[in-house]
Motif scaffolding. Structure first.
Motif, PDB file in Angstrom:
ATOM      1  N   SER A  17       0.852  -1.179   0.000  1.00  0.00           N
ATOM      2  CA  SER A  17       0.000   0.000   0.000  1.00  0.00           C
ATOM      3  C   SER A  17       0.887   1.227   0.000  1.00  0.00           C
ATOM      4  O   SER A  17       1.921   1.270   0.643  1.00  0.00           O
ATOM      5  CB  SER A  17      -0.887  -0.019   1.246  1.00  0.00           C
ATOM      6  N   THR A  19       1.281   5.645  -1.704  1.00  0.00           N
ATOM      7  CA  THR A  19       0.747   6.762  -2.471  1.00  0.00           C
ATOM      8  C   THR A  19       1.897   7.423  -3.226  1.00  0.00           C
ATOM      9  O   THR A  19       2.994   7.567  -2.674  1.00  0.00           O
ATOM     10  CB  THR A  19       0.059   7.797  -1.553  1.00  0.00           C
ATOM     11  N   ARG A  95      -7.562  13.382  -9.637  1.00  0.00           N
ATOM     12  CA  ARG A  95      -8.778  12.588  -9.840  1.00  0.00           C
ATOM     13  C   ARG A  95      -8.575  11.745 -11.087  1.00  0.00           C
ATOM     14  O   ARG A  95      -8.258  12.251 -12.157  1.00  0.00           O
ATOM     15  CB  ARG A  95     -10.008  13.478 -10.001  1.00  0.00           C
ATOM     16  N   ASP A  98     -11.086   6.051 -11.318  1.00  0.00           N
ATOM     17  CA  ASP A  98     -11.577   5.338 -10.136  1.00  0.00           C
ATOM     18  C   ASP A  98     -10.863   5.765  -8.852  1.00  0.00           C
ATOM     19  O   ASP A  98     -10.894   5.061  -7.855  1.00  0.00           O
ATOM     20  CB  ASP A  98     -11.458   3.825 -10.331  1.00  0.00           C
ATOM     21  N   THR A  99     -10.221   6.935  -8.872  1.00  0.00           N
ATOM     22  CA  THR A  99      -9.502   7.399  -7.688  1.00  0.00           C
ATOM     23  C   THR A  99      -9.685   8.903  -7.484  1.00  0.00           C
ATOM     24  O   THR A  99      -9.955   9.648  -8.428  1.00  0.00           O
ATOM     25  CB  THR A  99      -7.990   7.121  -7.787  1.00  0.00           C
ATOM     26  N   SER A 101      -7.751  11.904  -4.764  1.00  0.00           N
ATOM     27  CA  SER A 101      -6.766  12.104  -3.700  1.00  0.00           C
ATOM     28  C   SER A 101      -6.705  13.564  -3.279  1.00  0.00           C
ATOM     29  O   SER A 101      -6.794  14.472  -4.122  1.00  0.00           O
ATOM     30  CB  SER A 101      -5.371  11.667  -4.159  1.00  0.00           C
ATOM     31  N   HIS A 138      -6.826   9.333   0.378  1.00  0.00           N
ATOM     32  CA  HIS A 138      -6.982   8.700  -0.937  1.00  0.00           C
ATOM     33  C   HIS A 138      -8.262   7.864  -0.960  1.00  0.00           C
ATOM     34  O   HIS A 138      -8.504   7.064  -0.053  1.00  0.00           O
ATOM     35  CB  HIS A 138      -5.767   7.810  -1.217  1.00  0.00           C
ATOM     36  N   GLN A 140     -10.449   5.173  -3.399  1.00  0.00           N
ATOM     37  CA  GLN A 140     -10.300   4.289  -4.555  1.00  0.00           C
ATOM     38  C   GLN A 140     -11.522   3.403  -4.685  1.00  0.00           C
ATOM     39  O   GLN A 140     -12.041   2.884  -3.682  1.00  0.00           O
ATOM     40  CB  GLN A 140      -9.059   3.420  -4.415  1.00  0.00           C
ATOM     41  N   THR A 152     -11.091   4.018   1.435  1.00  0.00           N
ATOM     42  CA  THR A 152     -10.374   5.232   1.786  1.00  0.00           C
ATOM     43  C   THR A 152      -9.129   4.866   2.582  1.00  0.00           C
ATOM     44  O   THR A 152      -9.175   3.978   3.436  1.00  0.00           O
ATOM     45  CB  THR A 152     -11.259   6.218   2.590  1.00  0.00           C
TER      46      THR A 152
END
Length: 196
Positions: A17, A19, A95, A98-99, A101, A138, A140, A152
């Protein structure tokens, strides 16, 4: 090894995981909604438009968090009236299909949170200041049959050991309330869009 959402920065670089907006992180939490039967764009639009203060419990938690800053301002500027904290306080980062942030920069353990406003993703990723933490919120979408699950994740990166030590007790104190706000946000968006 993660303990109460704390993770060593070295481990964060090798975890599954992460970012792209932080080179590493020290604190992490993840929550996920039940299935949402709505188009991806509609879900992300709902996230972007959602007012966390529309939920009475979330509003109460955030009002309680702001109270020390109003009673005991830590700086001259914090004595001036501040807008209520919400998603609009964050820096929009990205953006995708599908995400979604957002970023937040500051000394979160201070009574006034020490927020440093940044205009865009460029300023956020370039920002490096000792004693100041950066947070990425974030969202998703994860496909599940004909539905989506909205996930989230919160990542907080600290630039130095002193910042980590200041943030750690604050993180332990607010983590339960923060998790509850995230779960209630996910539940409200799911109910709004799919009525389930």
């Amino acid at each position: 090894m993660r303990v109460f959402g704390y993770i060593s920065e070295q481990e964060s670089r090798h975890s599954g995981s992460g970012t792209p907006f932080l080179p590493g992180y020290n604190f992490h939490e993840r929550h996920e909604s039940g299935p949402i039967f709505a188009p991806a764009d509609a879900i992300l639009d709902a996230v972007a438009a959602y007012d966390m203060r529309s939920d009475p419990l979330s509003h109460a938690f955030m009002t309680l968090r702001e109270l020390p800053g109003k009673l005991f301002p830590s700086t001259k500027t914090s004595r001036e009236p501040q807008p209520a904290f919400g998603l609009h306080t964050f820096t929009p980062l990205e953006r995708g299909p599908d995400t979604l942030s957002y970023g937040l920069t500051g000394r979160f353990w201070r009574t006034d949170m020490g927020i440093i406003p940044l205009r865009d993703v460029g300023e956020f990723t370039a920002f490096q200041q000792p004693g100041v933490a950066r947070l990425v919120l974030h969202f998703q979408l994860v496909a599940e049959g004909e539905a989506w699950r909205l996930r989230t994740e919160t990542f907080i990166g600290c630039p130095d050991k002193a910042t980590r030590l200041k943030l750690l007790p604050y993180w332990l104190l607010i983590r339960t309330a923060s998790g509850m706000i995230r779960r209630r946000t996910l539940s409200a968006i799911r109910h709004q869009l799919s009525g389930r």
